[in-house]
Design an enzyme around this catalytic site. Structure first.
Site, short mmCIF file in Angstrom:
data_model
loop_
_atom_site.label_atom_id
_atom_site.label_comp_id
_atom_site.label_asym_id
_atom_site.label_seq_id
_atom_site.Cartn_x
_atom_site.Cartn_y
_atom_site.Cartn_z
N SER A 111 -7.70 9.30 5.14
CA SER A 111 -7.44 9.47 3.72
C SER A 111 -5.98 9.27 3.31
CB SER A 111 -7.88 10.86 3.29
OG SER A 111 -7.10 11.84 3.95
N LYS A 157 1.99 12.84 0.36
CA LYS A 157 0.57 12.70 0.07
C LYS A 157 0.20 13.64 -1.08
CE LYS A 157 -3.95 12.69 2.44
NZ LYS A 157 -4.67 12.98 3.69
N SER A 207 -7.12 11.38 9.38
CA SER A 207 -6.57 10.90 8.12
C SER A 207 -5.12 10.46 8.16
CB SER A 207 -6.73 11.96 7.03
OG SER A 207 -8.04 11.93 6.54
#
Lengths: 478, 478
Positions: free
Chosen positions: A146, A71, A170
């Site tokens: 996210s 990420k 997330s």
């Protein structure tokens, strides 16, 4: 032979062990897959094709040769890390996050950076400065957020393993919406060193994978005390693969009555209820429990998280790194223009919210109060776990929604984390695994929560369910 | 002017602790290195980095707190102080807000012959900021982060100080104690000790405090005294002129010998303090506190009293010697090697301290080893050199780092005390100066001075004057 990109880490591990495949073959297969698909999915913000030149020579390590997508808020040395934000454009960290160091030490290969909501502010991946990632199951829909890029890449077989971060859901919500496995570990289980902070008291790094076994494998490597992170906890890390037993006889599973509420999608509700019956059939005991402060979780979260974020994001000022507005008239002008042009709308909204909550005269009414409610929410779980070993809920109240659908309605967007936020506030571990599909063929996720540092129970329950259903083997048609 | 006013002063001292490494990272704290050479992702506030408390800095703080009779907080917690400035890498400072490490202490001082107890309100630990420089005529500023993250102790008094001289005496006493603890250089020139003051005035006898003004930028104790005197006078004249005193921050301008307004209360910032989520609060073990308390060194006042008692020194000498720990240690080292303590005290407080002043150095940097000073004193005692020569030899010792004997030897300064040799020389002088001998015998007593002079000339001044006098008188009486 099956395309390597379709395999899981544990399957590839076995093949590498028997010299049936090499890491470079795996990477080549993935690069082709990414080349074919990512123009449409947009899970990657940066693909590091040079990683194929840096495959470790000695065939050592628990994850030797296994590609990992990272990420974009986790620091990888000398590789641009931007949190999906314009304000960090060009920032190349001079160090590896602890999780990256541990993965590299075990022979894993970071292959690039995954798209995400800007600074992890969002549940749809739409607030990224690079534009939204698409859900592989329906390209008109969001992948969740996210960690949307990580989940979408796992679902579309563009990577073998992925790292996400979870502050209010997330990891779990996009895992649920993309039909993959996502684990948020106990707060303090995985080092946050090198994770660009959103809300320090809530953030945790965790795996997003194709199946439960891969998640356990990844945790074996990334979990554990780190002297660089004072909030990491010095408790021995068990071998999580030992929990993959397909045996839940006698396991007491709590079902909170507050979680099956109005607003929850009927298909999601029935899918999760079916899962509960299945687990009962597999030998678990189902108990109804109560988490009475659930209704305050979202509002508590939206005070604590932005308050911490407003302070954590203060360092993005154009002085040392990242984007700087160049023609400022003076220092204050540089601060204002750098931040005005560098941050997107959602980031600004949360910075304002957090700044307000911490201001003199408002602190007691907002931040302090929220901390007290947070304690109550934690006590809810402590009490509930007196009567059960783990808790089952839906991960998200709905399946994936359409791109743009909730962008102008932040409150309804915030509610998509209603079932995941409590785990962060209480610091407990939680996993999302696939538990079915809607009529429109969109994945539905099941969330399992356990006591602090009892990831083993999560793996045990999740693995048993997964192996009895096989939803994780379904692939989107791409 | 009929009304008399009294000054009310509170002082805030910032003390850099002399730890090897910074307070939240492993960077060196060495002073005077190349700008930004002692930095890392943590003290530069890079995204993803996390602070870890330096245990030594914490223990040093406890040491200071105990020496200043403070209560120790049982739970140690840090807070973030949020404000934007380019020397503050994270745009927040890790400090302590509502729960300082220690509180409710006191320091007894002597000022103008009176004893006075100054209450210490709080002592807390925080991180220092970097240092900005503004090159002349440049359109930019430079920042050096070597200082960022240095451990800083803030020591705050209650408004108990009632004159600029008392402030001076408090600072002197405080500095001596802090030096005794060996936790800081206490060097104002290097910025390892800094002082801000709050000053107000009120009519004598009045209970209510006047409007307070904060004074900054005083980089010596003398400037603190001057600035506070200026400020008290300024405030009195305002009140006398029926004008209002404004609550503000003023800077001391040593060139103009005046304080100048920097910002008013309206411009004061809201620091939005909140608990630092990256550092876990921890309990202070009572046993650790007791261990530190037991290991506290003898403090200046106790040492003064002991010097008076054990070495029969005057209180005045004892005070001077104990005002600096290194000096007091030096005295005691000398005292072990030499009987006449008063002589040692005289040499240290006069000749040695004069050289320390000239060279602006401490006793250690001066480089006169205790055994070498004693060597010098012993040469006087054995009449190898005169007291007057010894003073020159001492200066030479400081310059060349040689011992007294080497210098006396190489420069041929050895005093002639051999009675037979002196007798020979005198006989020789007398035989050549029959006229002066006659003059003396005829009552011209100053002829004696001439004859002594002749002896000294023959010996290049090295003859022991008292022996010369004695033998000469004997011969002249014949």
């Amino acid at each position: 032979m099956q395309e390597p990109y379709l395999l899981t880490a544990h399957e590839l591990q076995a093949k590498i062990g028997k010299d049936e495949i090499s890491p470079s073959k795996i990477l080549e297969s993935l690069f082709k897959r990414i080349g074919d698909l990512d123009k449409r999915i947009k899970a990657f913000v940066r693909l590091n094709e040079e990683c194929i030149l840096k495959i470790p020579e000695n065939k050592k390590g628990k994850l030797y040769g296994i590609p990992v997508l990272v990420k974009d808020n986790i620091c990888v040395k000398d590789e641009e890390t931007t949190c999906g934000s314009k304000i960090l454009k060009g920032f190349k960290p001079p160090y590896d996050a602890t999780v990256i160091k541990r993965l590299k030490d075990e022979g894993a290969i970071p292959i690039g950076k995954a798209n995400m909501d800007e600074f992890a502010f969002g549940s749809s991946c739409e607030t990224s400065c690079y534009g939204p990632t698409k859900n592989p199951w329906d390209l008109e829909r969001i992948p969740g957020g996210s960690s949307g890029g990580s989940a979408a890449a796992i679902a579309s077989d563009e990577t073998i393993l992925a790292l996400g971060s979870d502050t209010g859901g997330s990891i779990r919500q996009p895992a649920s919406l993309c039909g993959v496995v996502g684990l948020k570990p106990t707060y303090g289980r995985v080092s946050r060193y090198g994770l660009i902070a959103f809300a320090s008291s809530l953030d945790q790094i965790g795996p997003i994978t194709k199946d439960v076994q891969d998640a356990a494998l990844m945790m074996n490597t990334i979990a554990g005390y780190d002297e660089m992170d004072s909030t990491s906890v010095d408790i021995a890390v068990p071998d999580y693969t030992r929990s993959l037993t397909k045996d839940i006889k006698g396991l007491r599973i709590g079902v909170p009555k507050e979680y099956f509420i109005e607003g929850i999608d009927k298909e999601v509700e029935s899918s999760v209820k079916k899962a509960v019956f299945l687990l009962k059939d597999l030998g678990a005991t189902i108990v109804e429990i109560s988490l009475p402060h659930t209704q305050y979780a979202v509002s508590t979260y939206y005070i604590v998280a932005p308050a911490e974020a407003s302070s954590n994001l203060a360092r993005f000022d154009g002085v040392q790194y990242g984007f700087r507005f160049e023609n400022a008239s003076d220092l204050i002008d540089m601060y204002i223009k750098t931040r005005s042009k560098g941050f997107g709308n959602e980031a600004k909204r949360r910075i304002l919210l957090g700044t307000y909550c911490l201001s003199t005269g408002y602190y007691d009414a907002y931040y302090l109060k929220a901390q007290k409610v947070r304690t109550k929410i934690k006590e809810d779980f402590d009490n509930a776990f007196k009567n059960c070993d783990c808790i089952i809920t839906p991960t998200s109240p709905t399946a994936a929604f359409k791109i743009g659908e909730k962008m102008d309605d932040p409150l309804s967007m915030y509610l998509s984390d209603i079932f995941t936020i409590s785990a962060n506030l209480a610091g407990i571990p939680a996993i999302s695994i696939p538990c079915g599909f809607t009529k429109g063929n969109l994945p539905i996720g099941l969330q399992i929560l356990a006591k602090p540092f009892d990831e083993e129970t999560l793996f045990r329950a999740a693995y048993t369910f997964e192996q009895s259903t096989g939803f994780h083997r379904e692939n989107p048609k791409l | 002017m009929n009304t008399t006013y009294e000054t009310v002063i509170g002082l805030e001292v910032h003390l850099q602790l002399r730890t090897e490494t910074k307070v939240f990272c492993g960077c060196s704290t060495k002073f005077g290195s190349r700008p930004n050479s002692q930095t890392c992702p943590v003290c530069l506030g890079f995204p993803g980095s996390l602070p870890v408390l330096n245990e030594k800095a914490f223990l040093y703080s406890i040491k200071a707190a105990l020496a200043l009779n403070c209560a120790i907080q049982s739970l140690v917690k840090f807070d973030r102080k949020n404000y934007y400035y380019p020397d503050l890498p994270k745009n927040f400072q890790i400090s302590q807000y509502d729960m300082p490490l220690s509180y409710n202490g006191s320091l007894e001082i002597t000022s103008g012959g009176d004893r006075k107890r100054v209450r210490i309100k709080r002592i807390h630990l925080e991180e220092d900021a970097g240092k900005l420089t503004h090159p002349a005529k440049a359109s930019y500023s430079l920042v050096d982060f070597n200082r960022a993250g240095m451990p800083l102790l803030e020591i705050v008094t209650e408004p108990d100080i009632s004159s600029p001289q008392e402030a001076y005496d408090y600072l002197t006493a405080l500095k001596a104690i802090l030096q005794y603890l060996r936790i800081s250089d206490c060097d104002m020139e290097k910025g390892s000790l800094r002082c801000d003051a709050n000053a107000s005035i009120r009519k004598s006898g009045e209970k209510k405090l006047g409007v307070k003004v904060e004074v900054k930028n005083m980089n010596s104790f003398r400037w603190v005294r001057e600035a506070l005197q200026y400020e008290a006078d300024r405030q009195v004249s305002l009140l006398e002129a029926k004008e209002n005193i404004i609550q503000e921050t003023r800077l001391w301008d040593a060139g103009k010998m005046a304080t100048i307004s920097m910002r008013s209360k309206e411009e004061a910032q809201d620091y939005r303090y909140f608990p630092e989520p990256d550092l876990v609060p921890f309990m202070v073990e009572k046993t650790i506190i007791e261990e530190i308390r037991k290991a506290l060194p003898e403090l200046p006042e106790a040492r003064t009293n002991r010097f008076v008692k054990d070495y029969s020194l005057s209180e005045y000498d004892a005070k001077i010697l104990t005002s600096q720990i290194d000096l007091a240690d030096y005295f005691e080292e000398c005292a072990k090697q030499y009987e006449n303590k008063k002589t040692i005290a005289n040499w240290i407080t006069c000749d040695i301290m004069a050289q320390m002043n000239i060279k602006n150095s401490g006793i250690i940097e001066l480089g006169v080893l205790s055994k070498n000073l004693i060597g010098l004193l012993e040469m006087i005692d054995s009449q190898e050199i005169s007291g007057k020569t010894a003073k020159d030899v001492l200066i030479e010792m400081i310059e060349t780092k040689k011992n007294a004997y080497e210098i006396v030897e190489s420069k041929g300064l050895l005093q002639i005390s051999d009675r037979e040799r002196i007798d020979q020389i005198i006989k020789n002088v007398l035989s050549k100066n029959g006229k002066s001998v006659n003059d003396y015998k005829n009552g011209k007593k100053n002829a004696m001075t001439f004859l002594v002079g002749q002896v000294m000339r023959q010996t290049q001044g090295k003859a022991n004057p008292s022996i010369v006098n004695e033998i000469l008188k004997k011969h002249l009486a014949e």
